[in-house]
Motif scaffolding. Structure first.
Motif, PDB file in Angstrom:
ATOM      1  N   TRP A 150      -0.899   9.209   3.316  1.00  9.21           N
ATOM      2  CA  TRP A 150      -1.053   7.774   3.609  1.00  9.21           C
ATOM      3  C   TRP A 150      -0.851   7.545   5.100  1.00  9.21           C
ATOM      4  CZ3 TRP A 150       2.376   4.015   5.477  1.00  9.21           C
ATOM      5  CH2 TRP A 150       1.926   2.681   5.343  1.00  9.21           C
TER       6      TRP A 150
ATOM      7  N   THR B 242       1.806   7.004  -6.603  1.00 11.28           N
ATOM      8  CA  THR B 242       0.810   8.065  -6.853  1.00 11.28           C
ATOM      9  C   THR B 242       1.391   9.434  -6.532  1.00 11.28           C
ATOM     10  OG1 THR B 242      -0.952   6.510  -6.256  1.00 11.28           O
ATOM     11  CG2 THR B 242      -1.524   8.839  -6.295  1.00 11.28           C
ATOM     12  N   LEU B 243       2.119   9.505  -5.431  1.00 15.88           N
ATOM     13  CA  LEU B 243       2.721  10.769  -5.025  1.00 15.88           C
ATOM     14  C   LEU B 243       3.798  11.204  -6.025  1.00 15.88           C
ATOM     15  CD1 LEU B 243       2.331  12.719  -2.648  1.00 15.88           C
ATOM     16  CD2 LEU B 243       4.224  11.591  -1.485  1.00 15.88           C
TER      17      LEU B 243
ATOM     18  N   GLU C 264       2.288   1.821  -3.457  1.00 15.52           N
ATOM     19  CA  GLU C 264       1.270   2.413  -4.340  1.00 15.52           C
ATOM     20  C   GLU C 264       1.127   3.908  -4.069  1.00 15.52           C
ATOM     21  OE1 GLU C 264      -2.360   0.310  -3.884  1.00 15.52           O
ATOM     22  OE2 GLU C 264      -1.587  -1.567  -4.708  1.00 15.52           O
ATOM     23  N   TYR C 265       1.136   4.261  -2.786  1.00 17.11           N
ATOM     24  CA  TYR C 265       0.997   5.668  -2.433  1.00 17.11           C
ATOM     25  C   TYR C 265       2.215   6.469  -2.910  1.00 17.11           C
ATOM     26  CZ  TYR C 265       0.798   9.912   0.375  1.00 17.11           C
ATOM     27  OH  TYR C 265       0.775  11.237   0.768  1.00 17.11           O
TER      28      TYR C 265
ATOM     29  N   PRO D  74      -2.656  13.858  -3.594  1.00 18.12           N
ATOM     30  CA  PRO D  74      -3.212  12.658  -2.926  1.00 18.12           C
ATOM     31  C   PRO D  74      -3.219  12.841  -1.412  1.00 18.12           C
ATOM     32  CG  PRO D  74      -1.565  12.042  -4.555  1.00 18.12           C
ATOM     33  CD  PRO D  74      -1.474  13.532  -4.416  1.00 18.12           C
TER      34      PRO D  74
ATOM     35  N   THR E 127       0.829  -1.209   0.000  1.00 17.32           N
ATOM     36  CA  THR E 127       0.000   0.000   0.000  1.00 17.32           C
ATOM     37  C   THR E 127       0.860   1.255   0.000  1.00 17.32           C
ATOM     38  OG1 THR E 127      -1.619  -1.224   1.310  1.00 17.32           O
ATOM     39  CG2 THR E 127      -1.920   1.146   1.178  1.00 17.32           C
ATOM     40  N   LEU E 128       1.944   1.202   0.789  1.00 18.14           N
ATOM     41  CA  LEU E 128       2.841   2.352   0.843  1.00 18.14           C
ATOM     42  C   LEU E 128       3.518   2.587  -0.507  1.00 18.14           C
ATOM     43  CD1 LEU E 128       4.261   4.532   2.475  1.00 18.14           C
ATOM     44  CD2 LEU E 128       5.925   2.841   3.221  1.00 18.14           C
TER      45      LEU E 128
END
Length: 464
Positions: free
Chosen positions: A267, A221-222, A217-218, A264, A214-215
Motif C-alpha cells: 500500500w 487484506t494483509l 482495508e489494506y 497483496p 484505505t490503509l
C-alpha cells in the motif's frame, strides 16, 4: 468762499514758519518772508558770514530785517478772532538736541525730524525737506494706501485660511476613509485567510480519513493473507508426518493452493500539495503590474539577421532564411535582440509570452554586450537572465549559472526591474510565483534582452 476756510487761510498767513504759531513781533527779511523776531534771532544765532532764509534757503551776507507793522496789526486782529478747529489733534513738537530749536521740518531722504538749522548742515543740505504738517499729510495718505492693501491682503488671507480649514476637514475625512478602507481590506483578508484555513484543514482532514480508511482495508487484506499463509503452513507441517502414499496423493492439490495464493501489493499513499493561494486583489505582483508596466518594443537594429520582427515590434520569430540587413556591430551573432528602451533609473515591468518554446532566454544586459561574444554565454559580467534549455530544464545566466525547476511550467514570464534597489525579478505569470531574483548594484544603463532560440515558435511582448 466759506467763512471758516477764509479764516483758516488768514490764520495760516499770520503763522510763523519756524514756530508754527501766530507771529510775535513779526519781522521781514530781504527775500520777503516773515518770521517772529525771536525765532529768526535764534535761527541766525552763532552765524557770522552767511544768513540763510529758513523758507527759501537764500543766503544773505549780512544779518538784516525790518519790522512789519502791517503784519503785526493783522496778527493782532486775527488773534482776537475765534480759532477755527482744524479737525486734528494739537501738535506737540520735539526740540533738536543739537541746536535747541523746535523740530518743525522732516527730511524725506533720511526719514527723520529736524529743526530749521539742521536743514543747512552738510548732512541734510542736498536733501528734500518738507514741513512736518505736509510730510505727515503725505505719509498718512501713503499709510492709508498701505492699510487698504493690507486690508485686502487680510481679507484674501482670511478666505485662504477658511479654504485651508475646509481642506483640513476634507483631508481628515479622506484619510479617515482611507483608514476605514484599509481596515475593511484587512478584515476581508482575515476573513479570507480564516475561510481558507478552515477549508484547507477540512480538506486535509477528509484526505486523512480517506487515507486511514484505505490503509485499514489494506491492513485487513494483509491480515487475511497472513491467516491463509499460516493455515497453509500448518497443513504443510501436518503433511510432513504422513505416509509416503498419502503425502504424494495430496501434494499436487496443496501445491496449486500455494500457487494461487498471492501477497497483496504494498500500500502506498501520497498526500496532495497544500498551500495558500491569494486572490489577485491581494497579490503584490498585480500592484507592480498596475503601477509599473511599460509598453515594451523590440529593437530592429540589434536583431540577428535570421530574426523576423512584426510591424508593431512586439513579435519575433526565427527563420532559416537569412534576411538582407545592414551589417552593424550592434547586431547579435546568435538569435537574440534587445528592447528599444534603455534603463538607467526607476522601476518597470514587462511581460513576455514564451509559449511552449523549447529554447528561450529573457533578461537584461549592458549596452556593450552584443559585440563581445560569438554565442550567448552562460556566465558573464553585465548579463542577468533566465531561460529554458531543455524540455524541463531551466537555468539562470549571468554572474553564475544555476538550474531551477518551476512547479508549474511557465508560458508567460513577467520581468520587474528596480534599478535603484538593484533587483531584477522574474515571475511565472501562470501561477504568479517568483521564479528567480538577481541582486546587483547597477552603475550603468541596461537594456532588455531576448533570445528566441532556433525553433519557429514566436516570442511575443504582451501589451499593457
Amino acid at each position: 468762499m466759506d467763512f471758516s476756510i477764509a479764516l483758516k487761510n488768514l490764520q495760516e498767513t499770520c503763522t510763523c514758519p519756524i514756530c508754527l504759531a501766530l507771529f510775535r513781533d513779526p519781522v521781514t527779511i530781504i527775500c520777503g518772508h516773515n518770521f517772529c523776531h525771536e525765532c529768526l534771532s535764534i535761527f541766525w544765532k552763532d552765524l557770522t558770514d552767511a544768513f540763510p532764509c529758513p523758507v527759501c534757503k537764500v543766503c544773505f551776507s549780512v544779518r538784516h530785517w525790518h519790522r512789519n507793522p502791517q503784519i503785526c496789526n493783522l496778527t493782532d486782529t486775527v488773534r482776537k478772532l475765534p480759532r477755527v478747529s482744524r479737525g486734528r489733534r494739537r501738535e506737540v513738537y520735539t526740540v533738536c538736541q543739537r541746536h535747541n530749536q523746535i523740530q518743525t521740518l522732516f527730511c524725506v531722504e533720511d526719514q527723520e525730524l529736524m529743526c530749521p538749522r539742521c536743514r543747512f548742515t552738510d548732512k541734510h543740505h542736498m536733501h528734500a525737506v518738507s514741513c512736518v504738517r505736509k510730510a505727515a499729510f503725505r505719509y498718512r495718505r501713503m499709510l492709508r494706501g498701505s492699510m487698504e492693501l493690507l486690508e485686502d491682503e487680510a481679507k484674501q488671507c482670511e478666505k485662504a485660511l477658511t479654504l485651508q480649514h475646509r481642506k483640513t476637514l476634507e483631508l481628515r475625512k479622506k484619510f479617515g476613509y482611507k483608514k476605514k478602507e484599509i481596515c475593511f481590506e484587512f478584515e476581508q483578508v482575515k476573513l479570507f485567510l480564516q475561510n481558507e484555513h478552515e477549508a484547507l484543514l477540512n480538506e486535509i482532514h477528509i484526505e486523512e480519513l480517506v487515507g486511514l480508511s484505505t490503509l485499514n482495508e489494506y491492513v485487513g487484506t494483509l491480515s487475511e493473507h497472513l491467516s491463509a499463509l499460516e493455515g497453509l503452513l500448518k497443513g504443510a507441517q501436518a503433511k510432513h508426518v504422513q505416509t509416503d502414499v498419502a503425502f504424494l496423493a495430496s501434494l499436487l492439490r496443496d501445491y496449486h493452493k500455494c500457487e494461487k495464493l498471492k501477497r497483496p501489493q504494498l500500500w502506498s499513499f501520497r498526500t496532495k500539495q497544500y498551500g495558500l493561494s491569494l486572490p489577485p486583489q491581494y497579490s503584490g505582483l498585480d500592484r507592480i503590474i498596475k503601477k509599473f508596466q511599460i509598453d515594451m518594443h523590440f529593437n530592429l537594429y540589434t536583431a540577428h539577421p535570421q530574426l523576423v520582427i512584426s510591424e508593431d515590434l512586439k513579435c519575433v520569430l526565427y527563420k532559416e532564411a537569412r534576411q538582407s540587413v545592414d551589417a552593424s556591430p550592434h547586431r547579435f551573432r546568435w538569435p537574440a535582440l534587445l528592447g528599444c528602451t534603455r534603463f538607467h533609473s526607476g522601476r518597470c515591468f514587462w511581460e513576455v509570452k514564451v509559449g511552449n518554446k523549447a529554447l528561450w532566454t529573457l533578461g537584461i544586459c549592458q549596452g556593450c554586450f552584443p559585440g563581445r561574444w560569438s554565442d550567448q554565454p552562460s556566465v558573464a559580467e553585465g548579463f542577468w537572465a533566465i531561460g529554458r534549455y531543455s524540455e524541463s530544464g531551466y537555468v539562470t545566466c549571468g554572474p553564475k549559472r544555476t538550474e531551477f525547476l518551476p512547479v508549474v511550467q511557465p508560458t508567460r514570464i513577467g520581468v520587474f526591474l528596480d534599478y535603484e534597489l538593484g533587483e531584477l525579478s522574474f515571475y511565472n505569470m501562470n501561477d504568479r510565483s517568483l521564479l528567480y531574483m538577481f541582486n546587483h548594484s547597477f552603475t550603468s544603463a541596461v537594456w532588455p534582452y531576448f533570445c528566441t532560440g532556433t525553433d519557429p515558435e514566436p516570442l511575443k511582448i504582451l501589451a499593457p
